[in-house]
Design an enzyme around this catalytic site. Sequence first.
Site, PDB file in Angstrom:
ATOM      1  N   SER A  26      -3.913   8.455   2.316  1.00  0.00           N
ATOM      2  CA  SER A  26      -4.612   7.168   2.174  1.00  0.00           C
ATOM      3  C   SER A  26      -6.121   7.279   2.358  1.00  0.00           C
ATOM      4  O   SER A  26      -6.580   7.747   3.396  1.00  0.00           O
ATOM      5  CB  SER A  26      -4.128   6.172   3.233  1.00  0.00           C
ATOM      6  OG  SER A  26      -2.781   5.900   3.097  1.00  0.00           O
ATOM      7  N   HIS A  57      -4.443   4.827  -2.923  1.00  0.00           N
ATOM      8  CA  HIS A  57      -3.793   6.010  -3.503  1.00  0.00           C
ATOM      9  C   HIS A  57      -4.005   5.989  -5.016  1.00  0.00           C
ATOM     10  O   HIS A  57      -3.616   5.039  -5.680  1.00  0.00           O
ATOM     11  CB  HIS A  57      -2.300   6.011  -3.193  1.00  0.00           C
ATOM     12  CG  HIS A  57      -1.988   6.419  -1.789  1.00  0.00           C
ATOM     13  ND1 HIS A  57      -1.465   7.652  -1.477  1.00  0.00           N
ATOM     14  CD2 HIS A  57      -2.150   5.786  -0.625  1.00  0.00           C
ATOM     15  CE1 HIS A  57      -1.301   7.735  -0.175  1.00  0.00           C
ATOM     16  NE2 HIS A  57      -1.712   6.607   0.373  1.00  0.00           N
ATOM     17  N   HIS A  79       5.529   6.607  -0.539  1.00  0.00           N
ATOM     18  CA  HIS A  79       6.072   6.530   0.815  1.00  0.00           C
ATOM     19  C   HIS A  79       7.443   5.878   0.820  1.00  0.00           C
ATOM     20  O   HIS A  79       7.762   5.069  -0.058  1.00  0.00           O
ATOM     21  CB  HIS A  79       5.143   5.685   1.698  1.00  0.00           C
ATOM     22  CG  HIS A  79       3.714   6.129   1.708  1.00  0.00           C
ATOM     23  ND1 HIS A  79       2.847   5.817   0.689  1.00  0.00           N
ATOM     24  CD2 HIS A  79       3.017   6.868   2.597  1.00  0.00           C
ATOM     25  CE1 HIS A  79       1.657   6.349   0.952  1.00  0.00           C
ATOM     26  NE2 HIS A  79       1.732   6.996   2.103  1.00  0.00           N
ATOM     27  N   TYR A  81       8.267   3.552   2.797  1.00  0.00           N
ATOM     28  CA  TYR A  81       8.097   2.109   3.015  1.00  0.00           C
ATOM     29  C   TYR A  81       7.838   1.341   1.721  1.00  0.00           C
ATOM     30  O   TYR A  81       7.956   0.117   1.686  1.00  0.00           O
ATOM     31  CB  TYR A  81       7.002   1.810   4.045  1.00  0.00           C
ATOM     32  CG  TYR A  81       5.590   2.187   3.641  1.00  0.00           C
ATOM     33  CD1 TYR A  81       4.891   1.504   2.646  1.00  0.00           C
ATOM     34  CD2 TYR A  81       4.936   3.236   4.273  1.00  0.00           C
ATOM     35  CE1 TYR A  81       3.608   1.857   2.279  1.00  0.00           C
ATOM     36  CE2 TYR A  81       3.652   3.600   3.929  1.00  0.00           C
ATOM     37  CZ  TYR A  81       2.987   2.909   2.929  1.00  0.00           C
ATOM     38  OH  TYR A  81       1.725   3.263   2.568  1.00  0.00           O
ATOM     39  N   GLU A  82       7.493   2.047   0.653  1.00  0.00           N
ATOM     40  CA  GLU A  82       7.327   1.371  -0.635  1.00  0.00           C
ATOM     41  C   GLU A  82       8.682   1.090  -1.279  1.00  0.00           C
ATOM     42  O   GLU A  82       8.756   0.434  -2.317  1.00  0.00           O
ATOM     43  CB  GLU A  82       6.478   2.230  -1.575  1.00  0.00           C
ATOM     44  CG  GLU A  82       5.047   2.386  -1.113  1.00  0.00           C
ATOM     45  CD  GLU A  82       4.268   3.369  -1.968  1.00  0.00           C
ATOM     46  OE1 GLU A  82       3.814   2.970  -3.047  1.00  0.00           O
ATOM     47  OE2 GLU A  82       4.137   4.547  -1.563  1.00  0.00           O
ATOM     48  N   ALA A 109      -3.445   9.884   6.801  1.00  0.00           N
ATOM     49  CA  ALA A 109      -4.128   9.017   7.763  1.00  0.00           C
ATOM     50  C   ALA A 109      -3.135   8.762   8.888  1.00  0.00           C
ATOM     51  O   ALA A 109      -1.950   8.577   8.628  1.00  0.00           O
ATOM     52  CB  ALA A 109      -4.492   7.702   7.085  1.00  0.00           C
ATOM     53  N   MET A 207       3.202   7.382   8.697  1.00  0.00           N
ATOM     54  CA  MET A 207       4.353   6.934   7.899  1.00  0.00           C
ATOM     55  C   MET A 207       4.631   7.862   6.717  1.00  0.00           C
ATOM     56  O   MET A 207       5.266   7.453   5.744  1.00  0.00           O
ATOM     57  CB  MET A 207       4.085   5.521   7.371  1.00  0.00           C
ATOM     58  CG  MET A 207       3.708   4.511   8.446  1.00  0.00           C
ATOM     59  SD  MET A 207       3.178   2.955   7.704  1.00  0.00           S
ATOM     60  CE  MET A 207       2.501   2.108   9.145  1.00  0.00           C
ATOM     61  N   SER A 208       4.145   9.091   6.780  1.00  0.00           N
ATOM     62  CA  SER A 208       4.316   9.979   5.615  1.00  0.00           C
ATOM     63  C   SER A 208       4.546  11.412   6.067  1.00  0.00           C
ATOM     64  O   SER A 208       4.950  11.661   7.202  1.00  0.00           O
ATOM     65  CB  SER A 208       3.060   9.905   4.735  1.00  0.00           C
ATOM     66  OG  SER A 208       1.953  10.474   5.396  1.00  0.00           O
ATOM     67  N   ASN A 231      -7.586   5.430  13.132  1.00  0.00           N
ATOM     68  CA  ASN A 231      -7.643   4.348  14.144  1.00  0.00           C
ATOM     69  C   ASN A 231      -6.904   4.859  15.371  1.00  0.00           C
ATOM     70  O   ASN A 231      -6.059   5.755  15.257  1.00  0.00           O
ATOM     71  CB  ASN A 231      -6.937   3.095  13.604  1.00  0.00           C
ATOM     72  CG  ASN A 231      -5.500   3.391  13.195  1.00  0.00           C
ATOM     73  OD1 ASN A 231      -5.258   3.932  12.098  1.00  0.00           O
ATOM     74  ND2 ASN A 231      -4.559   3.094  14.062  1.00  0.00           N
ATOM     75  N   HIS A 243      -5.501  -2.257   7.862  1.00  0.00           N
ATOM     76  CA  HIS A 243      -5.508  -1.261   6.796  1.00  0.00           C
ATOM     77  C   HIS A 243      -6.941  -0.997   6.326  1.00  0.00           C
ATOM     78  O   HIS A 243      -7.277   0.115   5.917  1.00  0.00           O
ATOM     79  CB  HIS A 243      -4.620  -1.733   5.640  1.00  0.00           C
ATOM     80  CG  HIS A 243      -4.387  -0.674   4.595  1.00  0.00           C
ATOM     81  ND1 HIS A 243      -3.937   0.598   4.901  1.00  0.00           N
ATOM     82  CD2 HIS A 243      -4.550  -0.687   3.248  1.00  0.00           C
ATOM     83  CE1 HIS A 243      -3.841   1.305   3.792  1.00  0.00           C
ATOM     84  NE2 HIS A 243      -4.213   0.551   2.776  1.00  0.00           N
TER      85      HIS A 243
HETATM   86  N1  HPA Z   1       0.316   3.912  12.646  1.00  0.00           N
HETATM   87  C1  HPA Z   1       1.054   4.391  11.628  1.00  0.00           C
HETATM   88  N2  HPA Z   1       0.516   4.884  10.519  1.00  0.00           N
HETATM   89  C2  HPA Z   1      -0.820   4.914  10.422  1.00  0.00           C
HETATM   90  C3  HPA Z   1      -1.653   4.432  11.443  1.00  0.00           C
HETATM   91  C4  HPA Z   1      -1.051   3.902  12.612  1.00  0.00           C
HETATM   92  O1  HPA Z   1      -1.716   3.470  13.572  1.00  0.00           O
HETATM   93  N3  HPA Z   1      -2.938   4.612  11.032  1.00  0.00           N
HETATM   94  C5  HPA Z   1      -2.864   5.181   9.793  1.00  0.00           C
HETATM   95  N4  HPA Z   1      -1.584   5.373   9.424  1.00  0.00           N
END
Ligand code: HPA
Length: 274
Positions: A26, A57, A79, A81-82, A109, A207-208, A231, A243
């Site tokens: 990302s 993406h 992903h 989650y998609e 990320a 998440m990946s 973050n 995001h």
């Molecule tokens: N949590 C999960 N996935 C992420 C995060 C997060 O804080 N930041 C970027 N991808």
Amino acid sequence: MSISGAVQFLESRIQIRPRAAVVLGSGLGGFADELTDTVSIPYHEIPGWPRSTAVGHAGQLVFGKLGAVDVAVMSGRVHLYEGYTQYQVTLGVRVLRRLGVRSLVLTNAAGGIHPEYRRGALVLLSDHINLQGSNPLVGPNDDSLGPRFPDMTEAYSAEFRELARQVGDEQGIPLKEGVYAALLGPSYETPAEIRFLRTIGADLVGMSTVPEVIVANHMRMRVLAISCVTNMAAGILPQAISHEEVLETGREVRETLIRFLKALLARAGERWTD
Ligand code: HPA
């Protein structure tokens, strides 16, 4: 939808035979611009290839040269989650392996859990914890890809990490090392979940990446993965996660990451010819 269908299509479109590949996470696109003699193929043209829907993406596969090294870049991934299946999420890595890629660099990320991490830090993954509730190897095993029960004791190549650390030192790019916990998403974690993840030994959350790392190990690839701490994870700082912040941090570290990947792939190309 099959691995060989995509492989045949791509072999008809490209001359080069990449030995190394990079998957960009990302907001971390841009690396493909560093290649010369490029052939870019949008995902929608490749038979069976899933299209990324996530913001940030791009969605194309780029082949080209980085100096003397032939590489492939997956600019954008899909992903779980998609709503994609494990098979779809990992198809790209399997196709790359079939095209001859042995060394795989994955970027993502991630939220930082380790108290010493800061927003913008780059972290080499030393290991992972799969909390996505599934595994891409579930189902009948395709013995032509790899064994039924692949070993995961060194899922992230120690030799590749050592090379990455050397390159980081030479380039003046500080690299941390940590354990990545993969969750399904797409909601970010709760503070209680982050306290749980910290307790079980996770330094990062995302998440990946884990599905790709599992199939890459199944096919005996040499894997390196780098998280950009976009973050701090939920509850670590007294602020919400957005995001936009994730994408903004990605943009801020992009130049550094590109410099690092360029130097790393050149060195990997010198070290490994398979
Ligand atoms: N949590 C999960 N996935 C992420 C995060 C997060 O804080 N930041 C970027 N991808």
